[in-house]
Every structure is written in structure tokens, then in C-alpha cells.
Design a protein around this motif. Structure first.
Motif, mmCIF file in Angstrom:
data_model
loop_
_atom_site.group_PDB
_atom_site.id
_atom_site.type_symbol
_atom_site.label_atom_id
_atom_site.label_comp_id
_atom_site.label_asym_id
_atom_site.label_seq_id
_atom_site.Cartn_x
_atom_site.Cartn_y
_atom_site.Cartn_z
ATOM 1 N N SER A 17 34.692 -36.803 16.840
ATOM 2 C CA SER A 17 33.586 -36.958 17.788
ATOM 3 C C SER A 17 33.141 -38.424 17.800
ATOM 4 O O SER A 17 33.178 -39.093 16.772
ATOM 5 N N SER A 18 32.745 -38.888 18.957
ATOM 6 C CA SER A 18 32.356 -40.293 19.046
ATOM 7 C C SER A 18 30.927 -40.482 18.577
ATOM 8 O O SER A 18 30.179 -39.511 18.432
ATOM 9 N N ARG A 19 30.534 -41.754 18.280
ATOM 10 C CA ARG A 19 29.204 -42.054 17.773
ATOM 11 C C ARG A 19 28.138 -41.429 18.660
ATOM 12 O O ARG A 19 28.176 -41.512 19.881
ATOM 13 N N GLY A 20 27.171 -40.762 18.038
ATOM 14 C CA GLY A 20 26.039 -40.222 18.775
ATOM 15 C C GLY A 20 26.303 -38.876 19.406
ATOM 16 O O GLY A 20 25.418 -38.311 20.060
ATOM 17 N N SER A 21 27.524 -38.313 19.232
ATOM 18 C CA SER A 21 27.761 -36.960 19.776
ATOM 19 C C SER A 21 26.752 -36.003 19.166
ATOM 20 O O SER A 21 26.451 -36.095 17.961
ATOM 21 N N ASN A 22 26.269 -35.062 19.962
ATOM 22 C CA ASN A 22 25.370 -34.031 19.434
ATOM 23 C C ASN A 22 26.085 -33.326 18.286
ATOM 24 O O ASN A 22 27.128 -32.703 18.487
ATOM 25 N N ILE A 23 25.520 -33.398 17.107
ATOM 26 C CA ILE A 23 26.199 -32.853 15.925
ATOM 27 C C ILE A 23 26.442 -31.354 16.068
ATOM 28 O O ILE A 23 27.365 -30.803 15.480
ATOM 29 N N LEU A 24 25.625 -30.695 16.898
ATOM 30 C CA LEU A 24 25.785 -29.243 17.060
ATOM 31 C C LEU A 24 26.838 -28.900 18.124
ATOM 32 O O LEU A 24 27.201 -27.739 18.296
ATOM 33 N N GLY A 25 27.317 -29.943 18.856
ATOM 34 C CA GLY A 25 28.119 -29.654 20.052
ATOM 35 C C GLY A 25 29.615 -29.859 19.864
ATOM 36 O O GLY A 25 30.167 -29.615 18.796
ATOM 37 N N PHE A 26 30.256 -30.313 20.934
ATOM 38 C CA PHE A 26 31.692 -30.560 20.937
ATOM 39 C C PHE A 26 31.968 -32.022 20.628
ATOM 40 O O PHE A 26 31.112 -32.880 20.849
ATOM 41 N N GLY A 27 33.191 -32.275 20.195
ATOM 42 C CA GLY A 27 33.635 -33.644 20.166
ATOM 43 C C GLY A 27 33.555 -34.171 21.593
ATOM 44 O O GLY A 27 33.638 -33.398 22.548
ATOM 45 N N SER A 28 33.350 -35.471 21.782
ATOM 46 C CA SER A 28 33.114 -35.967 23.129
ATOM 47 C C SER A 28 34.318 -35.660 24.020
ATOM 48 O O SER A 28 35.426 -35.436 23.540
ATOM 49 N N LEU A 29 34.082 -35.633 25.285
ATOM 50 C CA LEU A 29 35.049 -35.043 26.191
ATOM 51 C C LEU A 29 36.120 -36.014 26.689
ATOM 52 O O LEU A 29 36.773 -35.766 27.685
ATOM 53 N N GLU A 30 36.267 -37.095 25.995
ATOM 54 C CA GLU A 30 37.398 -37.935 26.350
ATOM 55 C C GLU A 30 38.677 -37.187 25.979
ATOM 56 O O GLU A 30 38.668 -36.314 25.125
ATOM 57 N N ASN A 31 39.765 -37.569 26.571
ATOM 58 C CA ASN A 31 41.007 -36.822 26.383
ATOM 59 C C ASN A 31 41.390 -36.615 24.935
ATOM 60 O O ASN A 31 41.812 -35.555 24.522
ATOM 61 N N LYS A 32 41.230 -37.687 24.168
ATOM 62 C CA LYS A 32 41.711 -37.561 22.797
ATOM 63 C C LYS A 32 40.838 -36.629 21.975
ATOM 64 O O LYS A 32 41.180 -36.289 20.850
ATOM 65 N N ASN A 33 39.702 -36.219 22.510
ATOM 66 C CA ASN A 33 38.835 -35.346 21.733
ATOM 67 C C ASN A 33 38.882 -33.889 22.182
ATOM 68 O O ASN A 33 38.042 -33.092 21.787
ATOM 69 N N VAL A 34 39.824 -33.578 23.031
ATOM 70 C CA VAL A 34 40.079 -32.152 23.263
ATOM 71 C C VAL A 34 41.334 -31.801 22.471
ATOM 72 O O VAL A 34 42.115 -32.665 22.084
ATOM 73 N N SER A 35 41.487 -30.539 22.251
ATOM 74 C CA SER A 35 42.629 -30.099 21.451
ATOM 75 C C SER A 35 43.941 -30.489 22.125
ATOM 76 O O SER A 35 44.087 -30.320 23.333
ATOM 77 N N HIS B 215 44.067 -27.960 24.949
ATOM 78 C CA HIS B 215 43.405 -28.928 25.836
ATOM 79 C C HIS B 215 41.975 -28.546 26.156
ATOM 80 O O HIS B 215 41.435 -28.900 27.191
ATOM 81 N N LEU B 216 41.364 -27.812 25.256
ATOM 82 C CA LEU B 216 39.952 -27.452 25.417
ATOM 83 C C LEU B 216 39.133 -28.215 24.388
ATOM 84 O O LEU B 216 39.662 -28.666 23.367
ATOM 85 N N PRO B 217 37.833 -28.343 24.643
ATOM 86 C CA PRO B 217 36.992 -29.089 23.706
ATOM 87 C C PRO B 217 36.985 -28.454 22.304
ATOM 88 O O PRO B 217 37.175 -27.250 22.157
ATOM 89 N N VAL B 218 36.751 -29.290 21.325
ATOM 90 C CA VAL B 218 36.777 -28.837 19.929
ATOM 91 C C VAL B 218 35.365 -28.931 19.351
ATOM 92 O O VAL B 218 34.717 -29.969 19.458
ATOM 93 N N ASN B 219 34.900 -27.836 18.764
ATOM 94 C CA ASN B 219 33.572 -27.831 18.152
ATOM 95 C C ASN B 219 33.527 -28.800 16.977
ATOM 96 O O ASN B 219 34.460 -28.836 16.171
ATOM 97 N N ILE B 220 32.451 -29.551 16.882
ATOM 98 C CA ILE B 220 32.321 -30.489 15.753
ATOM 99 C C ILE B 220 32.133 -29.716 14.454
ATOM 100 O O ILE B 220 32.715 -30.027 13.431
#
Ligand SMILES: [Zn+2]
Length: 852
Positions: free
Chosen positions: A326-344, A348-353
Motif C-alpha cells: 500500500s502506498s503512503r497514507g493509504s487508509n490502513i483499514l482499506g485496500f492497497g492503493s489502486l495503482e496497477n501494481k497494487n492489485v493482485s 487483478h482485484l484490489p488487495v486488502n491491507i
């Protein structure tokens, strides 16, 4: 609260304040010292809070699920816990006159807080609810945790938390929630019946309480656990937060000028993790950190922060993880940020932090519609778990220990010392386990001797911790020196011997006395004991080592006073100082009789040449009374007295059981077999004293005609008085018991001996082999706790004339301990084998032996 919770909690705290989060600085990380604590339980790799709280509050590792008891207590087994109670840091503080308190957001009877005051082998015994804790536990002498809390004397000065329904009967409805009932089926309203202080159940009442009031305060704000902080703060409920309770408690305690110990638990971080609810878990962490900050601020405001010790730690971790690039400042309760490299890179879906290693939500859907629909900030949101479990489990890794404001003032040195003591206890156990255990015997002994020499200087310098370490080491060596197998090893170390001799003459330790725990002796006393055990020139010891087999002199039961008219008998009383009160009582009663001279060492602590004096008293006495209790058995000094009396001088002694239920075992049990004994506590005191007097005179003439050099005679009285016991041999035998009770006298089946070692040098393992080879029940070895071959031989000799009554005693112990029957045939096999053993050891000598 493992490290991952601390880090994620820090980010959450920063994000609540509108920051990025990662660089937020929590209150707890501002402490100067940081370490890691190992959390395993004696029997579990991944621990529970009951045993870990026992470790960090009482200083001993324990079995999973047990509270305020040492490793002997088995979970759920009341009887196994009755002798295993341990004191906590709260007890120590209270004994030193400090105010003491506990704050928790869990139930006040829950595992962590209760380890500070309760002693139970089962954490679920919070209340007499008939399911977890029931009448059979009560009958065995255990009490539920709530009960223990309210009857404790002196009471804890301040208790704030949840769990009030555990204090009320099922017939009573809760004061705040009319549909909730109490949980007790014993119909007791504990607070009304027993609590001697003030009781409150909401924050308004707490705020009205006058700080500095000396009466104890019990505040129970919910029927069960207190509410999660995120629920509490939104509901406007009349319930205090953890930080408010902390502020209140410290301000209250600072009104008294006597120092305090306060346990503050953020108890619900754990609960939220078990539910895999990250929002609640992290908000609970944030509130816990706020409480740490509040504590610092209140202490600072009163100018006492530098004179206080704050330690922040956790009982254990959870299988809680966070990451996902997850990138700096991502909501700790949420997903890794939605840039391509942060989806599975697989679906290819978002990944829970935040994820859990196991837990309820193991089938979490992986489709875009679902993932984008969930509200991960909600307190209801369940994070995904890899493996299915109804409740997420604890984690097994180390937890952080943070501390600061380490102290300079003299008063606070004691606190520092207590903390060090606990750490060293656990470290020491670990060190012993992992390093010393695998050493050879000689290396182990050298290891301990070297340590003694390293700490030799401790008495001269000013370091309390070093002095305690030396005291503990000296007690270890003293224990080792009782065993013939290790004596040579100790004696061959000349440098060590010089050190011990110099410690015998050292007077620099008097002040350490107050820190010496129960069952440990001061350095000087231990040094004297070691030296005596090692001293070849000691005539008593020489007798012990080279003695030939004794002739068993069997006496008639006829008292004779003919030869002793002109000489008063000398009776010595050997007792543990934990039983001083009883000893005084007994000595007073015996002195009233004025029939013999009594020698008792009441000046114990003040005597310079203690052992010298006791040794002489034993030598001069005609009979020695052993006042036997658990403390007596645990005392090395008493052990030395018994060994000198029985093994070395063959003096006549009378085992006197001080209490109704105590059963001697191990080294003591082996040595007291044979002679008649007296037990107090079954009949009234006076008649029991009369029995004792009668017994003292029983075979006086025989004894008084002996000199102390008559080393080959021991006296075995043929008929036991056992005024309190009704055992009649053969009457209550099991049905299949068809053996002729005298069989072993006539016929001895040859039995193999496991190795060619001299039996006197057998160790515990050799003895175990011998048990196996002879098909003797291993439980008997446990009961007797034989440690060396000499003990086995000695026991054989004591046993022979009176094995039948021994069998009845052991059968009773056996069935209590293992809930099984020890059949007579099995015991006969044991007696036969042990008899054979002696014949193998030495050529038989002629002996007179009669069983009347
Ligand atoms: Zn837990």
C-alpha cells in the motif's frame, strides 16, 4: 497486541488526526527502552492470556488456561492447584504498603486482571455459574474468581472494569439492562455480602467519588466486558473510557503519599482481533495508547513522572498481518492503493491491507462488485482470513516491552529490582532449559560454580540484583550438594571451595534478608550447608558414606523406664520457620508436662554458627521430633537436619504431622517410613500432645543405652500408634487381592538389574530402567521421587519390616493422585525387587527381622 498491531495502530492513530499515519509518534514509543518478551506457556507454543498474565505478573511460566498458580497446576484440576498458588506483583506492592489498583475494559474477573489477585486452574471459573464452576470444585476447596476478588484481605484499593453479572445471582436483574440476569447459582450477591468498600456502576458516580477517600472502590460498568471504544464514544453511554479511568485512578492514588501499583489493561484489542474486526482492534489500540499518554501527563503534572516506572507490554500477539504494498497514507483499514501494481497479479482485484492468518471470514468473496461495496471503516467489517476458525487465534511470536523513566530515587530502586527479578526469573529458566540442559553433569556443576565465583563480590558492592543472583546460585549449589553423586565434582574444584569457605565467614549480607524469597536461604547459611555436605572430615558424613548394612533391631512395644530414672531425656524439635507458631504452641504444651529437656532453635535468625549449634543439639538429643509440613519438606535446612539425624547418626526420631492432610513425599517420605508417627489436626490438640509424650517415652530405655557411635543399629518400632488412623491391614483390600501377605518373606524371585553400575551411583534414569525391567508401575517412582540409588536402598531398608502399612498409605496416595488402584500384588513386586536389590548391592549380613 503484537508488533503488527502496534504499527497498524500507530498509522490508525495518525490517520484519525488527519495525518498520513506512518510517521505518527505514539505515546508508548516515546519510552527509552524497548525489548521483546517470549510468550510461550509451559505446555503451549502459542499461549493464552491466563498463563501469560501469570508469567508477567507473578514471575512464573504456567500451563495454558491457569491463573495465579505455578506449573504444577493442571488446567481444570482443582486439587492439582491447591499447593501451587503464587503471589503477584500486586501482592508484593501491597505488602510494602503501596496502594494497588486494576483497570480493565474487559471483565474484572477475566484472565489478565485476575492473575493479579486470583488463584485458579481454570480461567473460565469466573463465577459460580454451575457450568464452568460447580459444587464439586467448591467441595475440593476451590473458589470462583469473583468470590476470591471480594473476600480478598486486604482488599484491592481500586478496581474499575466490567463483568458485574458475575457478582450477582441468576435471580437478580441487571441495574442497567433489565433483561440481563446475574450468573451465580449459589444465590450469593457478592458485593452486598462481602465488598467492604464503595461500589459504583456508571461514570457519573465515578466522577462524584471524592479522590483520596481511603475506602476501596469497585466500579463495574457493564454486565460483561465494557463496550468497544468506538461504540462507547458514539453512544454517549454513561461509561468511562480507558484513558478517563486511568486519569481518575492515578489522581486518586497520588492523594496518598505512599506510592502505588496500577495495572491498566486495554482488554478488548484482543477481543476485536478474535472477531477479525480491524476497526475495533485498532481503535482499541489507539485508546490504550491514549491511556499511556494520560498516565504520563498526570504524573508529569504532579511532578512525579521521573520517579515512576511505566512498563507497556502485551500478553501475546495475534495472527494479524498488514501489507500489500500500500502506498503512503493509504487508509490502513482499506485496500492497497489502486495503482496497477497494487492489485493482485492473479485476479487483478484490489488487495486488502489487513488480513488474518485464520478467522471467521475465510470464504471472503473475490469479485469487484462485492469488494467495492463493503465499508471497510465499519466496526462490522470482517477482514479476510486465510484459514477457517470460528475465533481467530492468538499469535505465537514475541511481543514488545516498552519502558522508560527508569528511576534514580532509592524508593524506586525496589521497583526496578522487582522488574529485573521477574525478567531474570524467566530468562534464567530459559537459559537453564536451552543451554544448561544439554550439558554433561560435570559441565553443569562447573557452570554453576563459575557463576558463584563471578558473583562472589556481590556482597561487597551495592547491586541488589547481583546479591539476589548470588543468593539464588548458592541455594542451587546447596541443593546439588545433597546428592552423593555430585559431591566429588564439587569438592574437586579448589577455587570454588575457597569461595564457599570465605562466604561462610562473610557478614556483609544482613541487609539482603528482606529480599530472600520463601524456600531460599541467605548466602551464609547456604554456604555453611554446602560445606557440611562436602566435608569429608565431618565424622557424621563419613558414617553416612561408608556405613555397613544396619542390623535391624526390633523392639517390643513394652515401655521401660528402669534405666533412665536418673537422667532426663533430651528432646529436640526440628521445624520449618514457616511453622513457628505451631512450634511455639507445641513446645509450650510439652514444657508444661516437664518430663524432659527440650531444645528448640527459636533464635534461628540471630545465631552465628547456626549449623554447628543444630548439629550439636541433634547429637546430644535422645529423640528428635520432625514437625512435618510442605514447608518443612521444601526447606534445605530441615532436610539437612533430617539427614543428619537419620542417615548419619541413626538417632531416634518421631515424625509429627502438623496438619491433617499433609503427606510427606520425595526425600522426606523415604526417610520417615518405619517409626511411629503422630498427626495433629484429626483429634483435639491436647490428647494428641498426650499421644506424643507417650510415644516419646515408648522405647526410652533402649535409646538411652545407646551411644551415638552405635552406628549399626536402627530402631524400627513394630507397632504403629497411628492414633488417628483406622487402617486395618487386609480389611479393605481389593477383591483380586489373593496374595499371601507374607509371601515375599519366603520366596524371592531373582530380578535383573539394568546395568553393572554400583547401585549407589544410580541416577534417576537408572532407577527408571530398573522400574521398567522389573515391571513395577512407574507411578510409584513418581510418588517416591527417587533421585539416586542410595535413596532406593535406604528406602528398601526402612520398608522391609513394615511394608504392609506402607502399602496402605501408598495405595491411598496412589488412588488420590491417579484415580486408580494400586494392587497389593503390584506393591509386593516392588518390595520383592527392592529387597533383591539390596542383596545384590552387598553380601547379606545376618539380621534379625520380625514382623509382629
Ligand atoms: Zn484472546
Amino acid at each position: 497486541m503484537g508488533v503488527s498491531t502496534v504499527t497498524a495502530g500507530r498509522i490508525r492513530k495518525g490517520q484519525i488526526k488527519g495525518q498520513l499515519g506512518e510517521d505518527c509518534i505514539t505515546e508508548m514509543e516515546q519510552f527509552a527502552y524497548l525489548g521483546l518478551s517470549k510468550t510461550y506457556n509451559i505446555d503451549y507454543q502459542t499461549p493464552d492470556s491466563a498463563a501469560t498474565a501469570t508469567a508477567y505478573l507473578c514471575g512464573v511460566k504456567a500451563q495454558l488456561g491457569t491463573i495465579g498458580v505455578d506449573g504444577r497446576a493442571k488446567r481444570g484440576d482443582c486439587l492439582s492447584s491447591s499447593d501451587a498458588h503464587v503471589d503477584s506483583i500486586l501482592d508484593w506492592a501491597q505488602k510494602r504498603g503501596k496502594k494497588v489498583g486494576i483497570i480493565t475494559t474487559a471483565r474484572i474477573t477475566h484472565a489478565s486482571p485476575s492473575a493479579a489477585y486470583a488463584h485458579v486452574p481454570e480461567r473460565d471459573w469466573e463465577s459460580f455459574d454451575g457450568q464452568n464452576f460447580n459444587a464439586s470444585h467448591l467441595a475440593q476447596g476451590c473458589r470462583d474468581i469473583a468470590h476470591q476478588l471480594v473476600v480478598r484481605t486486604p482488599p484491592i484499593d481500586l478496581l474499575l472494569g466490567g463483568g458485574r453479572r458475575y457478582f450477582y445471582p441468576v435471580t437478580t436483574f441487571d441495574v442497567e439492562y433489565p433483561s440481563i440476569r446475574g450468573s451465580r447459582i449459589d444465590n450469593r450477591s457478592l458485593i452486598d455480602e462481602f465488598w467492604k468498600g464503595k461500589y459504583i456502576w456508571n461514570m457519573t458516580q465515578m466522577n462524584e467519588f471524592e479522590l483520596g477517600t481511603s475506602q476501596p472502590l469497585l466500579g463495574l460498568f457493564e454486565p460483561s466486558h465494557m463496550r468497544y471504544e468506538s461504540d462507547r464514544s458514539q453512544s454517549g453511554d454513561d461509561e468511562p473510557s480507558l484513558s478517563r479511568m486511568t486519569e481518575f485512578a492515578i489522581e486518586h492514588f497520588l492523594k496518598f503519599d505512599q506510592g502505588f501499583f496500577l495495572l491498566i489493561e486495554g482488554g478488548r484489542i484482543d477481543h476485536a482481533h478474535h472477531d477479525t474486526k480491524p476497526r475495533n482492534a485498532l481503535d482499541e489500540f489507539v485508546e490504550f495508547d491514549n491511556a499511556v499518554g494520560q498516565a504520563k501527563r498526570v504524573l508529569q503534572a504532579k511532578g512525579v513522572l521521573d520517579d515512576s516506572l511505566i512498563v507497556v507490554t502485551a500478553d501475546h500477539s495475534h495472527v494479524f498481518a498488514f501489507g500489500a504494498y500500500s502506498s503512503r497514507g493509504s487508509n490502513i483499514l482499506g485496500f492497497g492503493s489502486l495503482e496497477n501494481k497494487n492489485v493482485s497479479d492473479i485476479d487483478h482485484l484490489p488487495v486488502n491491507i489487513i488480513t488474518y492468518g485464520n478467522g471467521r471470514n475465510s470464504n471472503s468473496s473475490r469479485n469487484a462488485t462485492y469488494l467495492y461495496s463493503i465499508n471497510m471503516n465499519s466496526t462490522d467489517y470482517l477482514a479476510p482470513a486465510a484459514l477457517p476458525m470460528n475465533a481467530e487465534t492468538h499469535g505465537g511470536e514475541d511481543v514488545p516491552v516498552l519502558s522508560g523513566y527508569l528511576l534514580c530515587s532509592f524508593a524506586q530502586r525496589q521497583w526496578q529490582l522487582l522488574l529485573h527479578l521477574k525478567l531474570i526469573q524467566i530468562q534464567f529458566a530459559h537459559r537453564t532449559e536451552s543451554q544448561v540442559k544439554n550439558m554433561k553433569v560435570s559441565s553443569k556443576i562447573v557452570f554453576f560454580c563459575d557463576l558463584v565465583m563471578q558473583f562472589r563480590g556481590a556482597l561487597a558492592n551495592d547491586d541488589e540484583l547481583d546479591q539476589l543472583t548470588l543468593t539464588a546460585l548458592m541455594n542451587i549449589i546447596w541443593s546439588i550438594s545433597f546428592h552423593d553423586d555430585y559431591v566429588d565434582e564439587l569438592k574437586s574444584n579448589a577455587k570454588f571451595l575457597i569461595t564457599i569457605k570465605s562466604l561462610v565467614n562473610d557478614d556483609g549480607e544482613a541487609w539482603v534478608e528482606q529480599y530472600v524469597p520463601k524456600h531460599m536461604s541467605l548466602v551464609k547459611k547456604a554456604a555453611t550447608g554446602i560445606l557440611w555436605n562436602l566435608d569429608e572430615d565431618n565424622p557424621a558424613r563419613a558414617i553416612r558414606v561408608v556405613e555397613p548394612l544396619p542390623t535391624v533391631v526390633v523392639q517390643t512395644n513394652r515401655p521401660s523406664t528402669a534405666t533412665v530414672k536418673n537422667k532426663r531425656m533430651r528432646v529436640m524439635v526440628s521445624y520449618s520457620h514457616a511453622d513457628t507458631d505451631f512450634c511455639h504452641q507445641l513446645v509450650d504444651a510439652l514444657e508444661k508436662e516437664n518430663l524432659f529437656d527440650l531444645w528448640v532453635d527459636f533464635a534461628y535468625c540471630h545465631t552465628e554458627d547456626l549449623w554447628e549449634e543444630i548439629g550439636q543439639a541433634i547429637e546430644k538429643s535422645d529423640v528428635i521430633l520432625f514437625l512435618m509440613t510442605k514447608d518443612y519438606q521444601d526447606s534445605k535446612s530441615c532436610r539437612q537436619e533430617v539427614m543428619y539425624t537419620k542417615d548419619s547418626l541413626k538417632k531416634r526420631f518421631i515424625p509429627v504431622y502438623v496438619k491433617r492432610d499433609f503427606v510427606a513425599s520425595g526425600w522426606l517420605g523415604v526417610r520417615i517410613v518405619g517409626p511411629q508417627y503422630i498427626r495433629f489436626g484429626k483429634k483435639p490438640f491436647e490428647p494428641t500432645v498426650k499421644d506424643l509424650v507417650k510415644l516419646i517415652f515408648e522405647d526410652k530405655s533402649e535409646k538411652s543405652s545407646k551411644t551415638k557411635d552405635s552406628k549399626v543399629s536402627i530402631t524400627v518400632s513394630p507397632v504403629e500408634i497411628k492414633s488417628d488412623e483406622n487402617d486395618k491391614p487386609n480389611q479393605e483390600l481389593p477383591k483380586d487381592d489373593h496374595e499371601d501377605s507374607n509371601q515375599f518373606n519366603h520366596k524371592i524371585t531373582p530380578v535383573p538389574v539394568p546395568n553393572s553400575k554400583s547401585i549407589k551411583t544410580w541416577n534417576s534414569k537408572d532407577i527408571a530402567d530398573w522400574f521398567d525391567t522389573n515391571k513395577i508401575r512407574r507411578e510409584l517412582k513418581e510418588i517416591y521421587d527417587f533421585q539416586c540409588g542410595t535413596e532406593l536402598l535406604l528406602y528398601g531398608r526402612c520398608l522391609e519390616p513394615d511394608w504392609q502399612s506402607e502399602y496402605l498409605d501408598i495405595r491411598e496416595q496412589f488412588s488420590k493422585r491417579y484415580s486408580a488402584t494400586l494392587y497389593r500384588t503390584e506393591f509386593v513386586r516392588f518390595v520383592t525387587a527392592i529387597n533383591q536389590l539390596e542383596q545384590l548391592q552387598t553380601k547379606p549380613v545376618s539380621r534379625t527381622c520380625t514382623i509382629l
